[in-house]
Design a protein around this motif. Structure first.
Motif, mmCIF file in Angstrom:
data_model
loop_
_atom_site.group_PDB
_atom_site.id
_atom_site.type_symbol
_atom_site.label_atom_id
_atom_site.label_comp_id
_atom_site.label_asym_id
_atom_site.label_seq_id
_atom_site.Cartn_x
_atom_site.Cartn_y
_atom_site.Cartn_z
ATOM 1 N N LYS A 97 0.845 -1.186 0.000
ATOM 2 C CA LYS A 97 0.000 0.000 0.000
ATOM 3 C C LYS A 97 0.880 1.235 0.000
ATOM 4 N N PRO A 98 0.433 2.368 -0.533
ATOM 5 C CA PRO A 98 -0.767 2.529 -1.333
ATOM 6 C C PRO A 98 -0.525 1.963 -2.724
ATOM 7 N N LEU A 99 -1.618 1.567 -3.393
ATOM 8 C CA LEU A 99 -1.466 1.034 -4.748
ATOM 9 C C LEU A 99 -0.603 1.975 -5.590
ATOM 10 N N ILE A 101 0.265 6.633 -6.167
ATOM 11 C CA ILE A 101 0.028 7.974 -5.598
ATOM 12 C C ILE A 101 -1.143 8.639 -6.339
ATOM 13 N N SER A 102 -1.116 8.589 -7.670
ATOM 14 C CA SER A 102 -2.204 9.262 -8.403
ATOM 15 C C SER A 102 -3.278 8.262 -8.800
ATOM 16 N N MET A 103 -4.494 8.763 -8.956
ATOM 17 C CA MET A 103 -5.612 7.915 -9.390
ATOM 18 C C MET A 103 -5.389 7.431 -10.829
ATOM 19 N N GLU A 104 -4.746 8.263 -11.633
ATOM 20 C CA GLU A 104 -4.509 7.872 -13.033
ATOM 21 C C GLU A 104 -3.590 6.646 -13.071
ATOM 22 N N ASP A 105 -2.520 6.695 -12.277
ATOM 23 C CA ASP A 105 -1.605 5.541 -12.239
ATOM 24 C C ASP A 105 -2.329 4.299 -11.707
ATOM 25 N N ALA A 106 -3.136 4.496 -10.665
ATOM 26 C CA ALA A 106 -3.853 3.354 -10.071
ATOM 27 C C ALA A 106 -4.749 2.716 -11.130
ATOM 28 N N ASP A 107 -5.398 3.548 -11.908
ATOM 29 C CA ASP A 107 -6.301 3.041 -12.944
ATOM 30 C C ASP A 107 -5.518 2.244 -14.000
ATOM 31 N N ARG A 108 -4.359 2.765 -14.394
ATOM 32 C CA ARG A 108 -3.529 2.026 -15.379
ATOM 33 C C ARG A 108 -3.107 0.670 -14.831
ATOM 34 N N MET A 109 -2.783 0.639 -13.549
ATOM 35 C CA MET A 109 -2.310 -0.611 -12.939
ATOM 36 C C MET A 109 -3.422 -1.650 -12.898
ATOM 37 N N VAL A 110 -4.604 -1.200 -12.505
ATOM 38 C CA VAL A 110 -5.744 -2.127 -12.424
ATOM 39 C C VAL A 110 -6.052 -2.671 -13.819
ATOM 40 N N ARG A 111 -6.036 -1.775 -14.801
ATOM 41 C CA ARG A 111 -6.354 -2.236 -16.173
ATOM 42 C C ARG A 111 -5.280 -3.197 -16.687
ATOM 43 N N ALA A 112 -4.009 -2.872 -16.398
ATOM 44 C CA ALA A 112 -2.911 -3.725 -16.896
ATOM 45 C C ALA A 112 -3.029 -5.129 -16.313
ATOM 46 N N ALA A 113 -3.350 -5.224 -15.019
ATOM 47 C CA ALA A 113 -3.467 -6.554 -14.397
ATOM 48 C C ALA A 113 -4.646 -7.305 -15.005
ATOM 49 N N ARG A 114 -5.744 -6.577 -15.188
ATOM 50 C CA ARG A 114 -6.947 -7.227 -15.742
ATOM 51 C C ARG A 114 -6.642 -7.751 -17.144
ATOM 52 N N GLU A 115 -6.017 -6.894 -17.971
ATOM 53 C CA GLU A 115 -5.737 -7.309 -19.352
ATOM 54 C C GLU A 115 -4.740 -8.469 -19.406
ATOM 55 N N ILE A 185 -8.354 3.883 6.345
ATOM 56 C CA ILE A 185 -9.451 3.864 5.367
ATOM 57 C C ILE A 185 -9.764 2.413 4.985
ATOM 58 N N ASP A 186 -8.725 1.634 4.761
ATOM 59 C CA ASP A 186 -8.907 0.214 4.411
ATOM 60 C C ASP A 186 -9.650 -0.535 5.516
ATOM 61 N N VAL A 187 -9.258 -0.270 6.765
ATOM 62 C CA VAL A 187 -9.897 -0.944 7.903
ATOM 63 C C VAL A 187 -11.371 -0.567 7.967
ATOM 64 N N VAL A 188 -11.633 0.740 7.885
ATOM 65 C CA VAL A 188 -13.010 1.217 8.029
ATOM 66 C C VAL A 188 -13.859 0.741 6.842
ATOM 67 N N TRP A 360 -10.014 -2.479 -5.153
ATOM 68 C CA TRP A 360 -10.184 -2.089 -3.738
ATOM 69 C C TRP A 360 -9.133 -1.035 -3.351
ATOM 70 N N GLY A 361 -7.898 -1.282 -3.753
ATOM 71 C CA GLY A 361 -6.804 -0.351 -3.435
ATOM 72 C C GLY A 361 -7.034 1.004 -4.080
#
Ligand SMILES: NC(=O)c1ccc[n+]([C@@H]2O[C@H](COP(=O)([O-])OP(=O)(O)OC[C@H]3O[C@@H](n4cnc5c(N)ncnc54)[C@H](O)[C@@H]3O)[C@@H](O)[C@H]2O)c1
Length: 391
Positions: A97-99, A101-115, A185-188, A360-361
């Protein structure tokens, strides 16, 4: 399905890896077969300790066919490149954690893993702590009726632990937001089911020598009506571990005589000396792993339901029901964080993702940014990228 241990390559042999060593060493379901680290001493120490292979880069490590999954434990700002490299090589990924720093990077990472068809798990985070998992399941079971309110507090010396310079610059992921708020935030979110709707927050940036957020307080509302209050201070005077039976975040017994130690150790150090002090806590530097005797925790947490209030402790859940009080144990051992290995093994061997996926991250990261934005604008921030605990 094979029951062979998951063959793991570690990327980054710093402090985070040190904290995972007792877990990896105690769990036969995972085997460390390779590591990537820029420093020769770390690679040599790894090869001597684990008999695996040391590589200079993640690309070289990912080219090793023996590696099935990677644990990325490099600084925040490197997670994006490292996750993209691992996904490209078809490796399952556990990223600290954190996945991103930026939401744009997080989105690229999620998409890359999915693809790439690989699992992306964000952890360890304190939502993996056994008492948190247990409380989340109790709440989900409906035994205590609707969840109404959560109070999560943590008062630590976070800002006065030795840091690399960028760890004190918010825009580079520094301060308490991306390293500490993300845990809370993750806990809550885990307890409330994940679907946060709105955030109102205030932050504190109170030490000109360490000019980043060191504290915050936030209100989060959730689908279903639960409201959570999160408060964190890393400015280290009061230590809320006193309210956790003197057990520290890592499950270790806390010595009351060490009061003020973090601030004292930093006095009169310049940034270079401070970064050097931080590196004495990394793998191969002779630092000893932490000895835990309890589950890890992230400060006092109380969850109020219609028919009971639940207090999370390092050893289990104290249930304050309508007419009786009882304790549900969360058995510790043999090392902390075994739930993280469980999540990895289930994902790699059974293709079952944990709660703490890339999506989730990303959702927890969105809340970090919402706290910063709300504090800056004085306005509530509506969340757009939330997911529930069982996607
Ligand atoms: N979950 C937890 O409890 C926990 C605790 C500490 C840190 N972390 C997370 O772990 C990450 C690392 O933090 P840290 O405190 O361990 O930092 P650190 O500086 O102690 O360790 C980072 C390591 O990465 C190495 N590194 C740098 N570039 C690299 C590269 N290109 N390839 C391979 N290795 C490289 C460094 O040499 C260093 O050893 C952060 O994202 C932090 O949030 C999590």
């Amino acid at each position: 399905m094979t029951s062979d241990p998951v063959r793991l390559g570690v990327v980054g042999l710093g402090r985070a890896f040190m904290l995972m060593i007792p877990t990896f060493d105690a769990d036969p379901r995972v085997k460390l077969v390779a590591a990537a680290a820029p420093r020769q001493e770390s690679r040599t120490a790894f090869e001597q300790e684990y008999g695996g292979k040391g590589y200079e880069s993640i690309e070289a490590l990912c080219a090793d066919p023996d590696v099935e999954a990677v644990y990325i434990a490099t600084p925040h700002q490197m997670h994006v490149d490292h996750v993209l490299a691992a996904a490209k090589a078809g490796k399952h990924i556990l990223v600290e954690k954190p996945l991103a720093i930026s939401m744009e990077d997080a989105d690229r990472m999620v998409r890359a893993a999915r693809e790439a068809g690989v699992h992306l798990i964000v952890g360890p985070s304190h939502s993996f702590d056994l008492p948190v998992d247990l409380a989340a399941r109790l709440i989900e079971s409906g035994e205590f009726g609707a969840l109404r309110m959560i109070q999560a507090l943590n008062y630590t010396d976070f800002l006065y632990r030795p840091r690399r310079p960028e760890e004190l610059r918010t825009e580079e992921g520094g301060g308490v937001m991306f390293s500490q708020a993300i845990h809370q935030i993750d806990v809550v979110r885990r307890l409330a089911g994940g679907m946060a709707e709105k955030v109102v927050a205030f932050t504190g940036n109170w030490d000109p020598k360490r000019p980043t957020e060191g504290a915050f307080t936030a209100l989060m509302s959730f689908a279903g009506g639960c409201v959570a209050n999160l408060t964190y201070s890393g400015y280290a005077h009061f230590d809320s571990d006193i309210w956790m039976n003197d057990v520290g975040e890592l499950g270790q017994a806390k010595d009351p005589a060490s009061y003020g130690k973090a601030r004292r150790a930093l006095m009169d150090l310049d940034p270079e000396e401070e970064a050097r002090l931080k590196s004495t806590r990394t793998f191969g530097s002779g630092a000893a792993p932490i000895e835990a005797a309890h589950n890890e925790h992230f400060g006092p947490v109380i969850a109020l339901c219609d028919r009971a209030d639940l207090r999370l402790t390092p050893d289990g859940i104290e249930v304050f029901g309508d007419t009786e009080r009882r304790f549900i144990e969360a058995p510790f051992g043999p090392a902390p964080r075994k739930t993280v290995v469980e999540a990895l093994v289930r994902a790699v061997r059974e293709d079952v993702p944990p709660v703490q996926t890339g999506e989730w991250g990303l959702a927890s990261l969105e809340v970090c940014h919402a706290i910063l934005r709300s504090a800056e604008t004085g306005q509530p921030v509506a969340l757009q990228h939330q997911c529930n605990a069982h996607q």
